[in-house]
Write a protein that holds these residues in place. Structure first.
Motif, PDB file in Angstrom:
ATOM      1  N   GLU A  36       0.828  -1.209   0.000  1.00  0.00           N
ATOM      2  CA  GLU A  36       0.000   0.000   0.000  1.00  0.00           C
ATOM      3  C   GLU A  36       0.867   1.265   0.000  1.00  0.00           C
ATOM      4  OE1 GLU A  36      -4.061   1.791   2.025  1.00  0.00           O
ATOM      5  OE2 GLU A  36      -3.246  -0.132   2.722  1.00  0.00           O
ATOM      6  N   ARG A  37       1.989   1.234   0.699  1.00  0.00           N
ATOM      7  CA  ARG A  37       2.904   2.382   0.660  1.00  0.00           C
ATOM      8  C   ARG A  37       3.470   2.578  -0.739  1.00  0.00           C
ATOM      9  NH1 ARG A  37       4.757   0.118   5.514  1.00  0.00           N
ATOM     10  NH2 ARG A  37       6.611  -0.706   4.463  1.00  0.00           N
ATOM     11  N   LEU A  38       3.815   1.492  -1.390  1.00  0.00           N
ATOM     12  CA  LEU A  38       4.365   1.588  -2.746  1.00  0.00           C
ATOM     13  C   LEU A  38       3.347   2.176  -3.720  1.00  0.00           C
ATOM     14  CD1 LEU A  38       6.231  -1.843  -2.958  1.00  0.00           C
ATOM     15  CD2 LEU A  38       7.305   0.418  -2.961  1.00  0.00           C
ATOM     16  N   LEU A  39       2.081   1.854  -3.521  1.00  0.00           N
ATOM     17  CA  LEU A  39       1.036   2.356  -4.416  1.00  0.00           C
ATOM     18  C   LEU A  39       0.927   3.877  -4.376  1.00  0.00           C
ATOM     19  CD1 LEU A  39      -1.864  -0.221  -3.844  1.00  0.00           C
ATOM     20  CD2 LEU A  39      -0.530   0.099  -5.938  1.00  0.00           C
ATOM     21  N   GLU A  40       1.414   4.487  -3.315  1.00  0.00           N
ATOM     22  CA  GLU A  40       1.371   5.943  -3.229  1.00  0.00           C
ATOM     23  C   GLU A  40       2.358   6.601  -4.207  1.00  0.00           C
ATOM     24  OE1 GLU A  40       2.065   7.063   0.798  1.00  0.00           O
ATOM     25  OE2 GLU A  40       0.390   5.881   1.591  1.00  0.00           O
ATOM     26  N   GLU A  41       3.335   5.814  -4.676  1.00  0.00           N
ATOM     27  CA  GLU A  41       4.377   6.362  -5.543  1.00  0.00           C
ATOM     28  C   GLU A  41       4.448   5.691  -6.915  1.00  0.00           C
ATOM     29  OE1 GLU A  41       6.054   8.935  -4.583  1.00  0.00           O
ATOM     30  OE2 GLU A  41       5.355   8.947  -2.490  1.00  0.00           O
ATOM     31  N   ALA A 113     -15.638   9.118   1.259  1.00  0.00           N
ATOM     32  CA  ALA A 113     -14.645   9.336   2.318  1.00  0.00           C
ATOM     33  C   ALA A 113     -13.699   8.144   2.414  1.00  0.00           C
ATOM     34  CB  ALA A 113     -15.345   9.577   3.657  1.00  0.00           C
ATOM     35  N   ALA A 114     -14.244   6.935   2.221  1.00  0.00           N
ATOM     36  CA  ALA A 114     -13.399   5.737   2.232  1.00  0.00           C
ATOM     37  C   ALA A 114     -12.440   5.736   1.051  1.00  0.00           C
ATOM     38  CB  ALA A 114     -14.273   4.485   2.211  1.00  0.00           C
ATOM     39  N   TRP A 115     -12.913   6.200  -0.088  1.00  0.00           N
ATOM     40  CA  TRP A 115     -12.023   6.313  -1.252  1.00  0.00           C
ATOM     41  C   TRP A 115     -10.899   7.308  -0.973  1.00  0.00           C
ATOM     42  CZ3 TRP A 115     -12.004   4.929  -6.690  1.00  0.00           C
ATOM     43  CH2 TRP A 115     -12.867   3.859  -6.997  1.00  0.00           C
ATOM     44  N   HIS A 120      -5.360   5.071  -3.251  1.00  0.00           N
ATOM     45  CA  HIS A 120      -4.397   4.354  -4.079  1.00  0.00           C
ATOM     46  C   HIS A 120      -4.808   2.890  -4.247  1.00  0.00           C
ATOM     47  CE1 HIS A 120      -1.881   7.879  -3.870  1.00  0.00           C
ATOM     48  NE2 HIS A 120      -1.921   7.847  -2.548  1.00  0.00           N
ATOM     49  N   VAL A 121      -5.333   2.302  -3.198  1.00  0.00           N
ATOM     50  CA  VAL A 121      -5.805   0.916  -3.276  1.00  0.00           C
ATOM     51  C   VAL A 121      -7.026   0.817  -4.186  1.00  0.00           C
ATOM     52  CG1 VAL A 121      -6.907  -0.945  -1.966  1.00  0.00           C
ATOM     53  CG2 VAL A 121      -4.902   0.223  -1.036  1.00  0.00           C
ATOM     54  N   MET A 122      -7.983   1.726  -4.020  1.00  0.00           N
ATOM     55  CA  MET A 122      -9.211   1.649  -4.798  1.00  0.00           C
ATOM     56  C   MET A 122      -8.959   1.908  -6.277  1.00  0.00           C
ATOM     57  SD  MET A 122     -11.283   0.707  -2.525  1.00  0.00           S
ATOM     58  CE  MET A 122     -12.956   0.927  -3.115  1.00  0.00           C
ATOM     59  N   VAL A 123      -8.126   2.895  -6.597  1.00  0.00           N
ATOM     60  CA  VAL A 123      -7.807   3.172  -8.002  1.00  0.00           C
ATOM     61  C   VAL A 123      -7.086   1.978  -8.617  1.00  0.00           C
ATOM     62  CG1 VAL A 123      -6.362   4.578  -9.537  1.00  0.00           C
ATOM     63  CG2 VAL A 123      -7.805   5.686  -7.819  1.00  0.00           C
ATOM     64  N   LYS A 187     -12.474   8.441 -11.429  1.00  0.00           N
ATOM     65  CA  LYS A 187     -11.939   9.600 -12.158  1.00  0.00           C
ATOM     66  C   LYS A 187     -11.477  10.679 -11.185  1.00  0.00           C
ATOM     67  CE  LYS A 187     -13.242  13.167 -15.526  1.00  0.00           C
ATOM     68  NZ  LYS A 187     -14.340  13.687 -16.389  1.00  0.00           N
ATOM     69  N   ASP A 188     -12.279  10.935 -10.171  1.00  0.00           N
ATOM     70  CA  ASP A 188     -11.947  11.960  -9.187  1.00  0.00           C
ATOM     71  C   ASP A 188     -10.622  11.652  -8.495  1.00  0.00           C
ATOM     72  OD1 ASP A 188     -13.099  14.264  -7.282  1.00  0.00           O
ATOM     73  OD2 ASP A 188     -12.269  12.685  -5.993  1.00  0.00           O
ATOM     74  N   ARG A 189     -10.448  10.404  -8.039  1.00  0.00           N
ATOM     75  CA  ARG A 189      -9.230  10.041  -7.303  1.00  0.00           C
ATOM     76  C   ARG A 189      -8.033   9.830  -8.227  1.00  0.00           C
ATOM     77  NH1 ARG A 189      -8.331  12.401  -3.764  1.00  0.00           N
ATOM     78  NH2 ARG A 189      -9.835  13.718  -4.831  1.00  0.00           N
ATOM     79  N   SER A 190      -8.295   9.598  -9.510  1.00  0.00           N
ATOM     80  CA  SER A 190      -7.191   9.493 -10.467  1.00  0.00           C
ATOM     81  C   SER A 190      -6.649  10.873 -10.830  1.00  0.00           C
ATOM     82  CB  SER A 190      -7.648   8.766 -11.740  1.00  0.00           C
ATOM     83  OG  SER A 190      -8.021   7.441 -11.468  1.00  0.00           O
ATOM     84  N   LEU A 191      -7.570  11.825 -11.022  1.00  0.00           N
ATOM     85  CA  LEU A 191      -7.173  13.175 -11.443  1.00  0.00           C
ATOM     86  C   LEU A 191      -6.900  14.101 -10.273  1.00  0.00           C
ATOM     87  CD1 LEU A 191      -9.669  13.713 -14.411  1.00  0.00           C
ATOM     88  CD2 LEU A 191      -7.317  12.867 -14.491  1.00  0.00           C
ATOM     89  N   LYS A 192      -7.522  13.815  -9.121  1.00  0.00           N
ATOM     90  CA  LYS A 192      -7.347  14.616  -7.900  1.00  0.00           C
ATOM     91  C   LYS A 192      -7.603  16.109  -8.153  1.00  0.00           C
ATOM     92  CE  LYS A 192      -4.118  11.477  -5.609  1.00  0.00           C
ATOM     93  NZ  LYS A 192      -4.257  10.407  -6.612  1.00  0.00           N
TER      94      LYS A 192
END
Length: 219
Positions: A36-41, A113-115, A120-123, A187-192
């Motif tokens: 999960e940490r790696l998914l942030e980068e 809110a959970a997203w 990163h996990v959900m996307v 889309k929202d969490r991909s584009l932020k």
């Protein structure tokens, strides 16, 4: 290979009441946390098993004692994120005295809110449904369970004369609305975008959802 049978004392307890945590349990959680940490980068498809093992502080062969592949790790992370969300909303049933606006905000407002917490996990999970059969099946089962509950609630409210859904096929209607919401969140969490744009998205989805459910008195 570590058999995972050794134990360590859980922190925060005196020596007389410590829970003996199996080392394997700690290493397994370390794999999940490390990924999960790696998914942030890094995008999930670019992360290797070696990357995950390094992030978890274990040797690469030990990874396979706990998981068959990195996609299995992602599948478990998605399932845990979904379970956390489900526990947060409490119930898919519309509560006594709960308006349909409040019902939407509880089910899908808390979902968003959970997203935000596990974006990163959900996307990565949504992306993986395009190439991993096991994760696709798991995601499909989770969404199907949600749609079953929403369709049942829609049916109860329609029978009680509280709403007039735009379609008598409540199952298809609930599924279509959920698909729309999931892709909007993706889309929202991909584009932020800005918080204001995210708020506009949620407001638009709420209006569409309430309209499709046929809630009276909502413009």
């Amino acid at each position: 290979m570590d058999s995972g049978n050794s134990t360590v004392a859980a922190p925060g307890a005196d020596s007389g009441s410590r829970r003996r945590v199996p080392r394997g349990e700690i290493q397994r959680q370390g794999i999940l946390d490390g990924f999960e940490r790696l998914l942030e980068e890094i995008p999930a498809r670019d992360i290797s098993v070696k990357d995950i093992a390094d992030a978890a502080g274990i040797k690469r062969p030990n990874f396979y004692f706990y998981f068959e592949s990195k996609d299995d790790v992602l599948g478990e992370l998605v399932g845990r994120a979904w379970d956390d969300w489900a526990r947060t909303i409490g119930s898919y049933y519309r509560r006594a005295g709960e308006s349909h606006v409040a019902y939407f905000d509880r089910v899908f407002g808390l979902s968003y809110a959970a997203w935000l917490r596990r974006e990163h996990v959900m996307v990565a999970g949504i992306q993986a449904t395009g190439y991993d059969d096991k994760l696709r099946a798991r995601w499909t089962a989770l969404v199907a369970d949600l749609n079953r509950h929403l369709s049942a609630q829609m049916g109860r409210d329609a029978t009680a004369g509280l709403i007039t859904p735009v379609s008598d096929d409540h199952g298809a209607l609930a599924a279509s609305l959920t698909d729309m919401i999931v892709m909007a969140f993706f889309k929202d969490r991909s584009l932020k975008p800005s918080e204001a744009e995210s708020a506009r998205m949620l407001s638009a989805i709420r209006a569409i959802w309430l309209g499709a459910w046929g809630v009276e008195g909502v413009a």
